[in-house]
Design an enzyme around this catalytic site. Sequence first.
Site, PDB file in Angstrom:
ATOM      1  N   ARG A  46       0.857  -1.186   0.000  1.00 21.33           N
ATOM      2  CA  ARG A  46       0.000   0.000   0.000  1.00 21.33           C
ATOM      3  C   ARG A  46       0.892   1.236   0.000  1.00 21.33           C
ATOM      4  NH1 ARG A  46      -2.591   2.979   4.775  1.00 21.33           N
ATOM      5  NH2 ARG A  46      -3.744   4.552   3.633  1.00 21.33           N
ATOM      6  N   HIS A  83      -2.968  10.879   1.049  1.00 20.77           N
ATOM      7  CA  HIS A  83      -2.402  10.659   2.387  1.00 20.77           C
ATOM      8  C   HIS A  83      -1.830  12.014   2.832  1.00 20.77           C
ATOM      9  CE1 HIS A  83      -0.861   7.310   5.187  1.00 20.77           C
ATOM     10  NE2 HIS A  83      -0.558   8.455   5.784  1.00 20.77           N
ATOM     11  N   GLU A 138      -7.119   8.089   6.677  1.00 18.83           N
ATOM     12  CA  GLU A 138      -7.388   8.657   8.002  1.00 18.83           C
ATOM     13  C   GLU A 138      -8.123   9.990   7.929  1.00 18.83           C
ATOM     14  OE1 GLU A 138      -4.147   8.469  10.756  1.00 18.83           O
ATOM     15  OE2 GLU A 138      -4.143   6.297  10.684  1.00 18.83           O
ATOM     16  N   ASN A 163      -7.268   1.654   9.379  1.00 22.50           N
ATOM     17  CA  ASN A 163      -5.984   1.678  10.075  1.00 22.50           C
ATOM     18  C   ASN A 163      -6.286   1.435  11.547  1.00 22.50           C
ATOM     19  OD1 ASN A 163      -5.139   2.593   7.595  1.00 22.50           O
ATOM     20  ND2 ASN A 163      -4.435   4.596   8.310  1.00 22.50           N
ATOM     21  N   TYR A 196      -4.496   1.081  15.181  1.00 19.68           N
ATOM     22  CA  TYR A 196      -3.358   1.102  16.104  1.00 19.68           C
ATOM     23  C   TYR A 196      -3.807   0.721  17.511  1.00 19.68           C
ATOM     24  CZ  TYR A 196      -0.504   3.045  12.419  1.00 19.68           C
ATOM     25  OH  TYR A 196       0.186   3.201  11.249  1.00 19.68           O
ATOM     26  N   GLU A 209      -3.382  -0.241   8.001  1.00 23.20           N
ATOM     27  CA  GLU A 209      -2.172   0.089   8.772  1.00 23.20           C
ATOM     28  C   GLU A 209      -2.282  -0.542  10.145  1.00 23.20           C
ATOM     29  OE1 GLU A 209      -0.992   4.217   9.213  1.00 23.20           O
ATOM     30  OE2 GLU A 209      -1.545   4.628   7.129  1.00 23.20           O
TER      31      GLU A 209
HETATM   32  C1  BGC Z   1      -0.695   7.546   9.542  1.00 27.19           C
HETATM   33  C2  BGC Z   1       0.748   7.364   9.130  1.00 27.19           C
HETATM   34  C3  BGC Z   1       1.636   7.479  10.361  1.00 27.19           C
HETATM   35  C4  BGC Z   1       1.284   6.371  11.319  1.00 27.19           C
HETATM   36  C5  BGC Z   1       2.125   6.303  12.578  1.00 27.19           C
HETATM   37  C6  BGC Z   1      -1.036   6.907  10.849  1.00 27.19           C
HETATM   38  O1  BGC Z   1      -1.729   7.850  11.616  1.00 27.19           O
HETATM   39  O2  BGC Z   1      -1.557   7.172   8.492  1.00 27.19           O
HETATM   40  O3  BGC Z   1       1.043   8.313   8.157  1.00 27.19           O
HETATM   41  O4  BGC Z   1       2.987   7.486  10.036  1.00 27.19           O
HETATM   42  O5  BGC Z   1      -0.055   6.501  11.720  1.00 27.19           O
HETATM   43  O6  BGC Z   1       1.952   7.428  13.361  1.00 27.19           O
END
Ligand code: BGC
Length: 457
Positions: free
Chosen positions: A86, A130, A175, A303, A305, A363
Amino acid sequence: MATTTDAPAQDERRFPDGFLWGTATAAYQVEGAVDEDGRGPSIWDTFVRTPGKMLVDADADVADDHYHRYEEDVALMADLGATAYRFSISWPRIFPDGDGEPNAKGLDFYARLVDALLAKGIQPFATLYHWDLPQALQDRGGWQSRATSEAFARYASHVAEHLGDRVKRFFTLNELHNVVEAGHEAGILAPGLKLPAAEVNQVRHHVVLAHGLAVQAIRAAAPSDVQVGPADNVFVVSPAIDAPEHVRAAQIATRELNAGLMTVMLEGRYTDRFLERCGADAPRFTDEELRTIGTPLDFVGINIYGSDHYVLADDGPDGYADLPFAKEHPHAAVWHRITPESIYWGTRHLRDVWDVRDIYVTENGCTSTGADGPGGELVDTDRIAFLRSYLRELQRATGEGVGVRGYFLWSLIDNFEWIVGYKNRYGLFHVDFETQQRTPKLSSRFYAEVIRRNAVA
Ligand code: BGC
């Protein structure tokens, strides 16, 4: 005597056949070459040079020099055994003025990149936005203007027309939450504005409208069948306790907390509660715009996290109680709380709340400085522990039939991490930014093993 071969087969936590394993990057974070081949400036070129905006003194003029080293980087992906990649396309390379005359040399770079990927059997997944809005469009109102949404659709159409024979999957915007809230409300990402609520809501509306217009434009322009979806950082809501009433509360919260973005993209309407909450600051919109925004999608990218919210069922009008986080909650980057189950709930809610059947985790990853290991290898067992715990939860989702089709690890290489410059390192490959040398970290061996087995142990 029992030998290991007599032992029962281990539960390998396998992923479905054909599951795609990839890595992700973004144009501004890796390419460099900001003045080359006719590229115009973006809002990030302006932002990094505006005093007081960056937390460190850094720019992305060279970054990973990926513009010149893309073949080497594709070879790294092939070494991992990756089957997908990606990347994002830089709008100001394709339309230096944001609109009007396209710049053929900009598109040529992505055509070369795509050919290099296909030659190694790696499927290209292109993100159209992006965060690097052409500065020329910002000067004409940026996302505060509906004209930017229309310009985005023209840019998307141009890219799909020229790359759609080889790129089969496009993500519209990355995002959207960060584009709107970090860029236009908190002012911590470009363009660094702190707008009043009514204007933030209008920006949000223009961003989802850009998404919907682009979905239609890509399908109309591509020379063959392509698939389209967003790559949003939905607010992931996990039930603090996995019991039916709390899962239901998490579903309600998922819909409401994402009402201005994912919910309107998937339902074609703003929820009543969202409009009530906005009150006089609600976005201005037409029914036709809502229909465009709700154009049916081929897949949804998210994405993930971590969990942004933990909830429990509640009798109040919202139907859920949003819980606070303990200050000791383990984290990686300052903002990044480690919550492995978020990848399970994030993908499962897409299925259970909106019946999404094709999902990509666009992500996931964490930062680590690592430690010097034997033979000079950079040992990042903290990242391995992070990835293992999240991937096990992702496998729990696929094992229960949630339609996750692929996973993109952020990131292939250390790169320009926005306001913190090169301080936070997310790569599977370490980059020496003086020499541009790429060196595998221990986590790259871990990920290669996951890919090889299509399983996480
Ligand atoms: C973003 C990336 C960023 C990653 C780590 C995401 O919010 O899409 O561009 O580098 O998180 O912070």
